[in-house]
Structures are given as C-alpha cells and as structure tokens.
Design an enzyme around this catalytic site. Structure first.
Site, short mmCIF file in Angstrom:
data_model
loop_
_atom_site.label_atom_id
_atom_site.label_comp_id
_atom_site.label_asym_id
_atom_site.label_seq_id
_atom_site.Cartn_x
_atom_site.Cartn_y
_atom_site.Cartn_z
N CYS A 43 0.20 44.69 46.12
CA CYS A 43 0.03 45.15 47.49
C CYS A 43 -1.26 45.96 47.59
O CYS A 43 -1.78 46.43 46.58
CB CYS A 43 1.22 46.00 47.94
SG CYS A 43 1.36 47.57 47.07
N CYS A 46 -1.04 49.34 45.93
CA CYS A 46 -1.12 49.25 44.47
C CYS A 46 -2.58 49.11 44.04
O CYS A 46 -3.04 49.77 43.11
CB CYS A 46 -0.32 48.06 43.95
SG CYS A 46 1.40 48.03 44.46
N CYS A 114 24.76 59.34 27.35
CA CYS A 114 24.48 60.45 28.27
C CYS A 114 22.98 60.69 28.32
O CYS A 114 22.22 60.12 27.53
CB CYS A 114 25.21 61.72 27.85
SG CYS A 114 24.62 62.40 26.28
N CYS A 117 21.41 62.03 25.08
CA CYS A 117 21.27 60.98 24.07
C CYS A 117 20.04 60.12 24.37
O CYS A 117 19.24 59.80 23.48
CB CYS A 117 22.51 60.09 24.06
SG CYS A 117 24.05 60.95 23.76
N ASP A 521 17.98 39.76 63.28
CA ASP A 521 17.33 38.56 63.76
C ASP A 521 18.41 37.74 64.48
O ASP A 521 19.60 37.88 64.19
CB ASP A 521 16.76 37.78 62.57
CG ASP A 521 16.25 36.41 62.98
OD1 ASP A 521 15.45 36.35 63.93
OD2 ASP A 521 16.67 35.42 62.36
#
Length: 861
Positions: A43, A46, A114, A117, A521
C-alpha cells in the site's frame, strides 16, 4: 544476503535478476542500483514508511518503492552503504525482505503456555545468528520462526528453545496445519510433573500432621547452621525438593535469559524462605513447601485451562481426514492427503469426510457443510458442484476431482488464518502488554519495601515481614492479566470459525463488537443477486406464453442479466423460442430481431416512445371480457392501462425493472424483472437493531426507485442510490467520520472491495472457496447466509465484554491481594491459589463461555 554484480548496456540501463533475491547493479554514473522484493509492501502507506527508513542511510541517492510489484529499487553509493544495510533499514521499517536464504518453521512447544514462558523462548531464540522473526503463540503452544538457513540450522533453533527449558515436540513448515499440542487433558494429571506435585502434596500434608496434630512426636532430628530441624521441617524440605524441581529449573532458565517472570519470582520466593529458615532460624519451611506444592498445582491448572482453549482450535484441524481414496489406473488406492495432487480423482462413500477441495464429476449426494460454512441443512451436490475438505458426505457416492492441494484448500486456509489471527493484537491486548511491563517491577519493589519497613512501621517480626515479601513476589507476575485477552480472542475466533464465520484478527473481532453502523451492499447481499421474472402483463389480446415466447427469441442472444432472466423463465414454463433472424442490439435502449419473419422489439419504455407508440393508452388482455388480475390491480379505466403514469412507475416502485415487448404495430406485453430480496434480510436488520446497532444503511448503484423499494422492504434506516464504486467509498468514509465507534460494511468481497477496505470492519459474504473474498475482507461469512451477521455482532460484542471482565477482574484481584498483604490478611497459599491459579483458570473459563454462542440461538430469539 550478498551483493551480486550486474551488467549494463550502452544506454546505461541495468539488468537484474527477476527472482526474489536482493540484487545490485552498476549504473552509468558509477553508483549502484539495488532491487529488493518486499512482499508486505502492498500500500502507499507501507511504501512511504519503507522509503523514509531507507533514506536515513548515508549514500542513498534515489528510492523507488513499487507497490504494484512489491519491489523496491534503490540507487546508492557503494562507498557509503551496501545491500545488506538497505535490507536492514527495510526490516527496521517493519517489513521483511524476501530472499533465497529465508525459511519459516513452526515448532510445537506444548509447555510454553503463558506469556512469561513465551518471553523466555523469545529471548533464547534471539541469541541465534540468522534469526529474522519469531512469533510465540502460547495459546496454541507453538513458536513460528523465520531464519536464514545460510546462517543457522533447524537444530540450532531447537537447541535454543530447549536451552530456555522447554521441549520441542514437533517441527513443521509454516504452511502445514499440524499442531504442537501433544498433551491430552486426560494425561495431564498423570504426567511426570503432576506425579511430583502429588508426592510433594503428600509430604506437605504429613508435615502439617506432625506440625499441628502430632506436635509431641515432632522432635528435633538435626540442625543446619545452628538452626534446628524437626521431623515436620524435614518433610517440608522433601516436599520442596520434589514439587519445586520444575519451578527452580524454570527459574534458572528465566535468570539465564534475563526474564523477570513467575518462574524466577517463585524460585526467589522458595529459595528466600529456605535461606531465612536455614541461615537466620526463621522456620519458614512450611511456607517454602506450600509455595512449591501449590504453585505446581497452579501450573497444572493453568496448563489444563490453556489446553481447553487450544483444543477449540485443534478441533478445526481434526476436521480433515488424514487419508484419501484415489482412483489411479482404474483402481482405488488409499494414500495420505499430502500425496494427493490437483487433478486427482478421489472417491467418497456415504458417511465419509471429503478429504480435499474439488469438483464433483460423478454421483449425487447431500453434503453436510456445517464444519466450513456453518449451514445446518445438508446441501445437495451433483456433477459440476464444488465441495470442500472437512465436509461430510451424508448419503450418496461421489467422485471428486481435486482442485486444490492439501496445504491450500479452504479448510487449511481457515486454520491458518485463525492461527495468524492471534498475532493481530487488539487495542486492549496492546494496553495489557504495556501495563504488564511496569506491573512486575513495581510489585517487586513494593515487596522489597514491605519486607524492609514492616517491622518498624507495622510492628511485626522479621519472619512475618519476610513472609509478606514472599507473598507479594507470588503476586508480582501478571500471568492471568496478560492471558486474559488472548484466550478470549482465541475462544471467540475459533468458535466463529466452527460456525462458518472467519475472523482474521483479534482487532477485527474487537472492532466488530463496537460498531455503531452497519452498511449493506444491495445486490448479492440484501438481495440474492439473481434476477428473476416477477410479472408478465399481456397486452392487446396476447397471452403470457406468447409474450414470453417473443421475449425469449429477442433476448436469447443477449448477454445482459435481464435477458438471461427472461430466457430462464421462458424455459422454466416450457415456452419455445421463435425463429430468430437479424438480431440487433440498440445501445442503451434494448434489442431488435425478426421472429418468424416479423420485426420485434424488447427494451425500455423510451424505445417504444421512439417507435411512435402512445404508452398512456394501452389495452390489457382480458379473459372472457374480464380484466386479468394483474391488469385489474394496475388499471383504473376498465381494461386500459397508462404505462407511463401507472403501470411502469408502480412496478418500479416495487423494485422491479420493466421490459416492454412488441412489434412495429402493437405492444404485446410487459415483463417485470427483479432481484429477489433474501428472505432473511428483514429479520437480520431487525435483529441487529435489537442487539444495539445504532444505524443501518444500504449502499447501491441501482436506481432511486428500486433502491427505495428494497430499503423499505428490508427495513434499513437509510439508503444511498445510484452510487459509483468511488462514491460508495466516499459514503463509507463519511459514516466513519460521523460515528466514533466505526462502521461495518457487508458486501460480496469482490465488487465491493474498495468499500470493504475503507470501512472499520469489512465483512464478505459467501467466501467459501472464493480466494478474493477471503483475502479482501477482515471477516468472511463462509456461507451465503446473511442471518449469520447478528450472530457475528453478538459474538463480537460478548467477546469485548468478556475481555473487559477478564482484564479488570484479574487486575482488581491482584491489586486487592497485594494491598491486603502488609496487613496480614492474605496467607501465602491464598496468593498462590487465588492470585495465580485461580485467576488464570477463571479468565480462561470465562473466555470459553464464548463457545456457547450459536447462530441458531439468535434465530430463535
């Protein structure tokens, strides 16, 4: 990455490879030109970020980011920079550079369950040379690693994960749908860690027995550093040795990887209690044993809770069979689905799962598509129909020609997108991550402060102050707080996927639950998108069949959808076509042709006005002198119709398109064609309003009268007609500016792509098997069923509520316990069970409630 020489012609035009490798060539003035493939640069925004980042390098002379080809061309001075530095700046902007050394692997790390971790695994992998990206997914127990295979190996990555203290159970390519989940809930409680935990618990219980009930036999059995050891103390030490092994091991790896997480904090707390007992005679053996045992129980409960969340995704992965029966050389051969190729013919018998996406080439059956589209009623399939992997053949024999490889079928893409959705963090999740970075250090500092000041300020003994400090260390890890959002997102997204709704990110789930406006739409969304004949009004003595016969002859060579609808209706009623000659299309007005030698016309009313007809006075066909029912409804003067003032406007007001059929001498009849409104459209709009949507809007390129008729029928609050695609985008932009919480746009995902992209949330309908719809929208309704929309909105709304509940409940409990510790109101076992295990289990259980929301519940309400 290496810099490779190129060639240049006499005009100074440089040559370069056409593959994805970063390349550099010489330009005519001595500078170099590098070309890099940046797949994620898709884009203008970007491209702007990449260009700005690269321009920070010295020696950059020109930067040309080409969004259409995702290729970056950079002209630079070789004396000041090189290709590697340019690539590094692209990556610094947040985009990866594709080259021949890159590879992505998915590692199954089931014990990584978790946030702390995951942090240790990331830290360990971060020290591996050649690492490009790592994404840890504790909710699925996987780590996705992108690395340069020229700089490191798969073995190095496995070794790094294991150096963090975690076992790698499986390694697959990123495109594979295998999971690292290996522990079943049933075996978790008999695992090695669980057995050590139960042994530890027995010694804690026996120690308590000696400490309180058998105090008379709780004799001293020795001393360490002058501190006496009693029978109960020895039992508590054995409990620490058995139950605390995994905790201390995890703490070691946390320290090694410089992670201030729960393993390190619990290790410090246990060792601190033992040190205070052995070195200072404070007798905190019971507290150390309690920490070791209860925290091990907490870890098992957390694993169990996470397994529940993971299993919801594993159920998706299990939908597709592992084997397929393939016809080869006239014989049936059973092979792995990975060995099935596009073009192969697979055989599916009644009751079997369809193993691959494909097209039916032989047989008829009803197929249960609920696993993919969420449709509750089986869909009849015959030759030429599309079927999807993971769906179930209910009753008949089918032969299906494979149209997609196992790694690229609809089910695989759904699983991949659901997994990838975890990396799209919600705003609340980002807030939690920022907050948790400060939470742990603050609570640790508070623990130190309480330990040092409690004797003087609160008048407690040093041993009590140490216990306060240890208790606060237990509360210092925000595990439940951090996990509260991702488990909710995973539960919501996987639940939606099982019901035929694909949500491509937690941020989209959050946004959908908060929108104020839903924009539709018209064609293909509120309507079926298929034109059908609704009225045939014969005129001047002709019959309905005669009108359809003429219309079929005129329209059968037309490619216009209206013509196709008329031909289909004539065919369905058994009306044959007349002989057609000299067909001619009259641009913008209609068609002309000779039918059995007589010139005929079909088209707009204006065409017949041009032919000199008086459309204000036309005779309706009567039946025995009585005006037909249709004519009676439209006619005010016996059997005479005013087409311009009455008939045509009234049909158009009902949302219909009018076609007049006639010759040079007379008008033979009127045919009205309409795009039928979906039967569920009105109920969907009403249900959304009941659920709290503030405004519904219909956007269409159709004419004002048709749009108004459809809008009134389905009950939307507003409509915008005669919109071009860019005007739809402008309408969406205006709504987004007007409504703070955002706008959801519902469309077919192809023609509505710009509007879907402009909305806060883009929702595509009927996306199963449609690449464009899957890629365009933020959310895809896999079936062509508008009634799934209220379910989606309710699920998203409830998910937002669950996330809020989890975040604030976990934070409030932790904060409340922490503030109560210095006043002696929170025993250490309460901190472990309530503050850690209890909250982790509670937030996971709360998140799993989302799986109970079903589309049929909404329909019933």
């Amino acid at each position: 990455m290496t810099e490779s020489g190129g060639c240049s012609d006499g005009d100074g035009c440089s040559c370069s490879n056409t593959d994805n490798h970063p390349t550099a060539t010489d330009s005519h003035d001595g500078s170099h030109i590098a070309q890099l493939s940046v797949p994620e640069m898709d884009c203008p925004s970007c491209a702007g970020k990449v260009e700005s980042s690269v321009r920070e390098l010295a020696g950059i002379e020109a930067v040309d980011p080409q969004v259409a080809t995702s290729r970056l061309t950079v002209e630079y001075d070789e004396a000041e920079t090189d290709v590697d530095a340019i690539a590094a700046r692209v990556e610094a902007a947040g985009y990866s550079v594709a080259d021949d050394g890159g590879e992505t692997l998915r590692f199954g790390v089931p014990e990584m369950d978790c946030a702390s971790c995951a942090g240790k695994v990331e830290s360990a992998l971060g020290r591996v040379d050649g690492l490009r990206a790592v994404e840890t997914r504790p909710t699925t127990g996987t780590a996705v690693v992108t690395y340069d295979r020229n700089a490191t190996t798969e073995g190095d990555l496995v070794a790094a994960i294991e150096s963090a203290g975690y076992e790698v159970t499986e390694t697959t390519g990123e495109d594979d749908t295998a999971t690292g989940q290996t522990d079943e809930n049933g075996s978790l409680w008999t695992s090695s860690r669980a057995l050590k935990t139960w042994v530890s618990g027995v010694f804690v219980a026996v120690g308590l027995l000696f400490e309180f009930l058998l105090a008379g036999v709780n004799t001293q059995v020795g001393s360490v550093f002058g501190s006496p050891l009693h029978v109960a103390d020895v039992l508590f030490l054995i409990a620490v040795a058995t139950g605390g092994q995994e905790i201390l091991r995890g703490g070691y790896y946390s320290l090694k990887n410089r992670n201030l997480d729960i393993d390190l904090l619990m290790s410090i707390a246990i060792l601190g209690a033992l040190t205070a007992s052995l070195a200072f005679g404070e007798a905190l053996y019971f507290e150390a044993a309690t920490l070791a045992f209860l925290f091990s129980v907490a870890e098992l409960l957390e694993r169990y809770s996470m397994d529940r969340a993971r299993n919801s995704l594993a159920e998706l992965m299990d939908l597709s069979p592992d084997e397929a029966t393939v016809l080869r050389d006239g014989e049936e051969v059973t092979v792995s689905v990975d060995e099935v190729r596009v073009g192969d013919v697979v055989v599916i018998r009644p009751g079997e799962k369809i193993p691959m996406d494909g097209e039916v080439i032989d047989g008829t059956s009803a197929v249960n598509q609920a696993p993919i589209t969420g449709e509750s009623v089986p869909v009849d399939k015959t030759e030429g129909d599309e079927v999807y992997a993971g769906t179930i053949n209910e009753e008949g024999y089918l032969e299906v020609q494979v149209t997609a490889a196992a790694s690229d079928n609809t089910l695989s893409r759904i699983v991949q997108m659901v997994e990838d959705a975890q990396s799209n963090k919600t705003e609340r999740e980002q807030f939690v991550e920022r907050f948790s970075a400060y939470y742990t250090p603050v609570v640790v500092a508070f623990a130190v402060l309480v330990t040092l000041t409690s004797p003087a300020v609160l008048g407690v003994a040093w041993s009590t102050a140490v216990v306060y400090g240890l208790t606060l260390l237990v509360l210092a890890c925000p595990c439940a707080f951090v996990i509260s959002t991702p488990v909710s997102v995973v539960s919501g997204i996987t639940s939606a996927a099982k019901n035929g709704v694909l949500i491509k990110g937690g941020n989209h789930l959050e946004a959908m639950g908060a929108v104020d406006v839903v924009a539709f739409d018209k064609t293909g969304t509120l309507t079926k998108g298929e034109l059908t004949v609704t009225d045939v009004v014969p005129l001047n003595g002709n019959t309905e069949d005669e009108v359809l016969q003429c219309a079929r002859g005129l329209e059968q060579r037309s490619e216009h959808p209206i013509g196709e609808a008329i031909v289909a209706e004539a065919g369905a009623t058994g009306v044959e076509s007349a002989e057609v000659d000299d067909f001619e299309s009259i641009t913008g007005k209609g068609v002309r042709a000779d039918l059995d030698g007589t010139p005929h016309y079909a088209g707009k009313p204006g065409l017949f006005e041009d032919l000199g007809f008086d459309l204000s006075h036309v005779h309706a066909t009567t039946d025995g002198g009585v005006v037909t029912k249709t004519a009676q409804q439209l006619c005010e003067r016996n059997n005479c119709l005013d087409l311009l003032e009455d008939t045509v406007p009234e049909l158009q007001a009902e949302g219909k398109t009018v076609v007049i059929v006639g010759t040079d001498d007379e008008i033979e009849g009127i045919i009205a064609v309409a795009d039928e409104v979906r039967p569920e459209a009105e109920a969907t709009v009403s249900r959304l309003r009941d659920l709290g949507v503030e405004r519904t809007v219909m956007l269409t390129g159709d004419n004002e009268r048709t749009a108004g008729a459809i809008a009134r029928e389905v009950g939307v609050d507003d409509y915008r007609a005669e919109l071009l695609p860019d005007e739809k985008v402008a309408a969406i932009d205006g709504l987004v500016e007007e409504y703070e919480e955002g706008v959801a746009m519902i469309g077919d995902g192809i023609n509505d792509a710009p509007a879907l992209a402009s909305a806060t949330v883009g929702v595509a309908m009927g996306a199963a098997g449609t690449d464009t719809a899957l890629e365009t929208a933020d959310i895809a309704l896999m079936s062509d069923d508008l009634s799934k929309l209220p379910y989606l909105y309710e699920l998203a709304n409830d998910a937002n509520g669950v996330i809020r509940q989890n975040i604030w409940a976990s934070l409030a409990v932790k904060a409340g316990l922490a503030l109560a510790v210095p006043f002696g109101l929170v025993p250490i076992w309460v901190a472990v069970l309530a503050g850690d295990a209890g909250m982790t289990t509670a937030v996971t259980g709360n998140a799993m409630r989302l799986s109970r929301i079903r589309p049929d519940e909404n329909d019933e309400s």
